[in-house]
Design a protein around this motif. Structure first.
Motif, mmCIF file in Angstrom:
data_model
loop_
_atom_site.group_PDB
_atom_site.id
_atom_site.type_symbol
_atom_site.label_atom_id
_atom_site.label_comp_id
_atom_site.label_asym_id
_atom_site.label_seq_id
_atom_site.Cartn_x
_atom_site.Cartn_y
_atom_site.Cartn_z
ATOM 1 N N ALA A 1 0.813 -1.217 0.000
ATOM 2 C CA ALA A 1 0.000 0.000 0.000
ATOM 3 C C ALA A 1 0.846 1.265 0.000
ATOM 4 C CB ALA A 1 -0.927 0.001 1.207
ATOM 5 N N GLY A 2 2.080 1.135 0.373
ATOM 6 C CA GLY A 2 2.972 2.291 0.393
ATOM 7 C C GLY A 2 4.371 1.831 0.751
ATOM 8 N N ALA A 3 5.237 2.774 1.096
ATOM 9 C CA ALA A 3 6.600 2.460 1.528
ATOM 10 C C ALA A 3 6.992 3.434 2.624
ATOM 11 C CB ALA A 3 7.577 2.542 0.366
ATOM 12 N N ASP A 4 7.560 2.882 3.692
ATOM 13 C CA ASP A 4 8.085 3.730 4.756
ATOM 14 C C ASP A 4 9.500 4.189 4.422
ATOM 15 O OD1 ASP A 4 5.767 3.401 6.304
ATOM 16 O OD2 ASP A 4 6.523 1.515 7.132
ATOM 17 N N HIS A 5 10.263 3.316 3.785
ATOM 18 C CA HIS A 5 11.601 3.675 3.353
ATOM 19 C C HIS A 5 12.107 2.659 2.333
ATOM 20 C CE1 HIS A 5 12.652 0.783 6.611
ATOM 21 N NE2 HIS A 5 13.643 0.469 5.780
ATOM 22 N N PHE A 6 13.266 2.968 1.730
ATOM 23 C CA PHE A 6 13.892 2.081 0.748
ATOM 24 C C PHE A 6 15.327 1.784 1.180
ATOM 25 C CE2 PHE A 6 10.673 4.440 -1.605
ATOM 26 C CZ PHE A 6 10.005 3.428 -2.288
ATOM 27 N N ASP A 7 15.845 0.649 0.714
ATOM 28 C CA ASP A 7 17.238 0.262 0.907
ATOM 29 C C ASP A 7 17.795 -0.180 -0.444
ATOM 30 O OD1 ASP A 7 17.321 0.371 3.908
ATOM 31 O OD2 ASP A 7 15.839 -1.225 3.690
ATOM 32 N N THR A 8 18.924 0.364 -0.830
ATOM 33 C CA THR A 8 19.550 -0.007 -2.102
ATOM 34 C C THR A 8 20.870 -0.721 -1.826
ATOM 35 O OG1 THR A 8 18.536 1.828 -3.310
ATOM 36 C CG2 THR A 8 20.514 0.861 -4.274
ATOM 37 N N SER A 9 21.068 -1.867 -2.483
ATOM 38 C CA SER A 9 22.282 -2.662 -2.326
ATOM 39 C C SER A 9 22.822 -3.016 -3.702
ATOM 40 C CB SER A 9 21.989 -3.938 -1.526
ATOM 41 O OG SER A 9 21.451 -3.634 -0.253
ATOM 42 N N TRP A 10 24.030 -3.567 -3.719
ATOM 43 C CA TRP A 10 24.626 -3.999 -4.972
ATOM 44 C C TRP A 10 25.416 -5.281 -4.740
ATOM 45 C CZ3 TRP A 10 29.900 -4.634 -5.872
ATOM 46 C CH2 TRP A 10 30.746 -4.161 -4.859
ATOM 47 N N GLY A 11 25.668 -5.990 -5.836
ATOM 48 C CA GLY A 11 26.458 -7.207 -5.761
ATOM 49 C C GLY A 11 27.085 -7.525 -7.101
ATOM 50 N N ASN A 12 28.001 -8.464 -7.108
ATOM 51 C CA ASN A 12 28.651 -8.878 -8.341
ATOM 52 C C ASN A 12 27.718 -9.755 -9.164
ATOM 53 O OD1 ASN A 12 31.238 -7.647 -7.841
ATOM 54 N ND2 ASN A 12 31.575 -9.224 -6.293
ATOM 55 N N LEU A 13 27.756 -9.553 -10.476
ATOM 56 C CA LEU A 13 26.900 -10.345 -11.365
ATOM 57 C C LEU A 13 27.362 -11.802 -11.371
ATOM 58 C CD1 LEU A 13 26.245 -8.127 -14.515
ATOM 59 C CD2 LEU A 13 24.596 -8.860 -12.794
ATOM 60 N N THR A 14 26.446 -12.683 -11.086
ATOM 61 C CA THR A 14 26.681 -14.122 -11.176
ATOM 62 C C THR A 14 25.454 -14.744 -11.811
ATOM 63 O OG1 THR A 14 25.761 -14.456 -8.940
ATOM 64 C CG2 THR A 14 28.157 -14.175 -9.119
ATOM 65 N N HIS A 15 25.535 -16.005 -12.136
ATOM 66 C CA HIS A 15 24.373 -16.708 -12.692
ATOM 67 C C HIS A 15 24.170 -18.016 -11.924
ATOM 68 C CE1 HIS A 15 21.319 -17.743 -15.599
ATOM 69 N NE2 HIS A 15 21.849 -18.954 -15.707
ATOM 70 N N PRO A 16 23.081 -18.109 -11.134
ATOM 71 C CA PRO A 16 22.067 -17.070 -10.933
ATOM 72 C C PRO A 16 22.574 -15.975 -10.009
ATOM 73 C CG PRO A 16 21.602 -18.940 -9.553
ATOM 74 C CD PRO A 16 22.794 -19.334 -10.380
ATOM 75 N N LEU A 17 21.792 -14.885 -9.883
ATOM 76 C CA LEU A 17 22.175 -13.797 -8.988
ATOM 77 C C LEU A 17 22.178 -14.290 -7.544
ATOM 78 C CD1 LEU A 17 20.149 -10.777 -10.476
ATOM 79 C CD2 LEU A 17 22.571 -11.302 -10.763
ATOM 80 N N ASP A 18 23.210 -13.891 -6.817
ATOM 81 C CA ASP A 18 23.342 -14.313 -5.417
ATOM 82 C C ASP A 18 23.088 -13.103 -4.521
ATOM 83 O OD1 ASP A 18 23.917 -15.403 -3.004
ATOM 84 O OD2 ASP A 18 25.998 -15.940 -3.458
ATOM 85 N N PHE A 19 21.833 -12.963 -4.071
ATOM 86 C CA PHE A 19 21.487 -11.809 -3.243
ATOM 87 C C PHE A 19 22.031 -11.938 -1.824
ATOM 88 C CE2 PHE A 19 18.237 -11.649 -6.591
ATOM 89 C CZ PHE A 19 18.407 -10.341 -7.023
ATOM 90 N N THR A 20 22.502 -13.098 -1.431
ATOM 91 C CA THR A 20 23.072 -13.254 -0.089
ATOM 92 C C THR A 20 24.401 -12.523 0.039
ATOM 93 O OG1 THR A 20 24.258 -15.302 -0.615
ATOM 94 C CG2 THR A 20 21.965 -15.514 0.119
ATOM 95 N N GLN A 21 25.010 -12.157 -1.116
ATOM 96 C CA GLN A 21 26.299 -11.466 -1.104
ATOM 97 C C GLN A 21 26.155 -9.971 -1.427
ATOM 98 O OE1 GLN A 21 29.140 -13.118 -0.173
ATOM 99 N NE2 GLN A 21 27.667 -14.764 0.235
ATOM 100 N N ALA A 22 24.926 -9.455 -1.275
ATOM 101 C CA ALA A 22 24.693 -8.047 -1.584
ATOM 102 C C ALA A 22 25.365 -7.144 -0.541
ATOM 103 C CB ALA A 22 23.203 -7.754 -1.647
ATOM 104 N N HIS A 23 25.807 -5.971 -1.020
ATOM 105 C CA HIS A 23 26.453 -4.989 -0.147
ATOM 106 C C HIS A 23 25.578 -3.747 -0.064
ATOM 107 C CE1 HIS A 23 30.090 -7.423 -0.651
ATOM 108 N NE2 HIS A 23 29.845 -7.399 -1.957
ATOM 109 N N PRO A 24 25.456 -3.144 1.110
ATOM 110 C CA PRO A 24 24.623 -1.937 1.224
ATOM 111 C C PRO A 24 25.227 -0.762 0.466
ATOM 112 C CG PRO A 24 25.822 -2.324 3.255
ATOM 113 C CD PRO A 24 26.044 -3.530 2.394
#
Length: 269
Positions: free
Chosen positions: A179-202
């Motif tokens: 219904a809405g958003a209180d806030h957002f968080d943006t992270s990044w990570g190295n491209l792999t296949h498949p994408l590994d979101f467990t290794q994301a960096h803030p």
């Protein structure tokens, strides 16, 4: 009267150039060569230059005294960077210097050597004296003046600093289906296949400071190092609303579902 840098009765050369700004020089580039160019040239700093048609500056006996001026366009005014004048000798004789090449409209031409940061001007120094023994045969000395001191291509590349990159998006209606958003968080990570979101960096956490509204444009400074050849990075932005966090969807066996929010590390600045 001022002293001449070169002797009367000899061809006028670089020694007679007058520079109205510091840091510029004149060197003889060669002799009897044509300068292919145009009436105007742009230097590496984006300034527009021209070689003004010889400007009358007085008389010497029966001869008109003229000035050859290298000018640049400052707003709407042509300002002189350097000039060289005919030389009056004994009140009625002249050592002359003029541009030697012209375009199809009779304007003198010049060319800019962007690599080495110099303006090339084709000139002829000639004699209107009773004694022209100091001149080459034919009483004309054809040469090219290289006006140095301009920024070179290397100078421009060395001093260029790219503006910091940023990521941006507009707050959507019902972010990630909530219904809405209180806030957002943006992270990044190295491209792999498949994408590994467990290794994301803030990258940026818990923004903006106040609850966002639909249509707000939010930006995040991109401080991620440039990937090496054959590598890449991904960016992911999670939305949080009333304690629930979502960050996109996935397809499994043809079924669409939200990504598991427990797989991405908590965004801690």
């Amino acid at each position: 009267s001022g002293a001449f840098a070169s002797e009367p009765g000899t061809p006028i050369d670089c020694a007679e150039f007058v520079f109205l700004q510091p840091g510029y020089t004149c060197a003889r580039f060669g002799g009897n060569q044509k300068v292919l160019g145009a009436y105007t040239q742009v230097d590496n700093q984006g300034r527009l230059f021209r070689l003004a048609s010889p400007i009358p500056i007085g008389i010497c006996g029966p001869h008109e005294m003229r000035r050859t001026a290298l000018q640049w366009l400052n707003g709407t005014v042509w300002e002189t960077l350097a000039h060289v004048d005919r030389r009056c000798v004994n009140g009625n004789q002249v050592d002359s210097i003029e541009p030697v090449q012209q375009d199809g409209y009779g304007n003198p031409v010049l060319t800019f050597d962007a690599t080495n940061g110099r303006m090339l001007i084709g000139l002829v120094s000639s004699c209107q004296l009773s004694d022209c023994s100091g001149y080459p045969p034919g009483q004309g000395d054809y040469w090219v003046a290289a006006i140095g001191g301009f920024a070179t291509t290397f100078d421009v590349l060395q001093t260029y600093t790219p503006q910091p990159a940023s990521l941006g998006f507009r707050v959507p209606y019902m972010p990630e289906g909530m219904a809405g958003a209180d806030h957002f968080d943006t992270s990044w990570g190295n491209l792999t296949h498949p994408l590994d979101f467990t290794q994301a960096h803030p990258l940026q956490c818990n923004y903006p400071a106040a609850a966002p509204h639909v249509g707000d444009y939010l930006t995040v400074a991109d401080t991620v190092p440039t990937p090496g050849p054959g590598q890449g990075v991904y960016y992911v932005t999670a939305a949080t609303y009333q304690g629930a966090m979502r960050y996109g969807r996935k397809t499994t066996a043809g079924h669409l579902s939200g990504r598991d929010p427990t797989l991405i590390p908590a965004c801690v600045p």
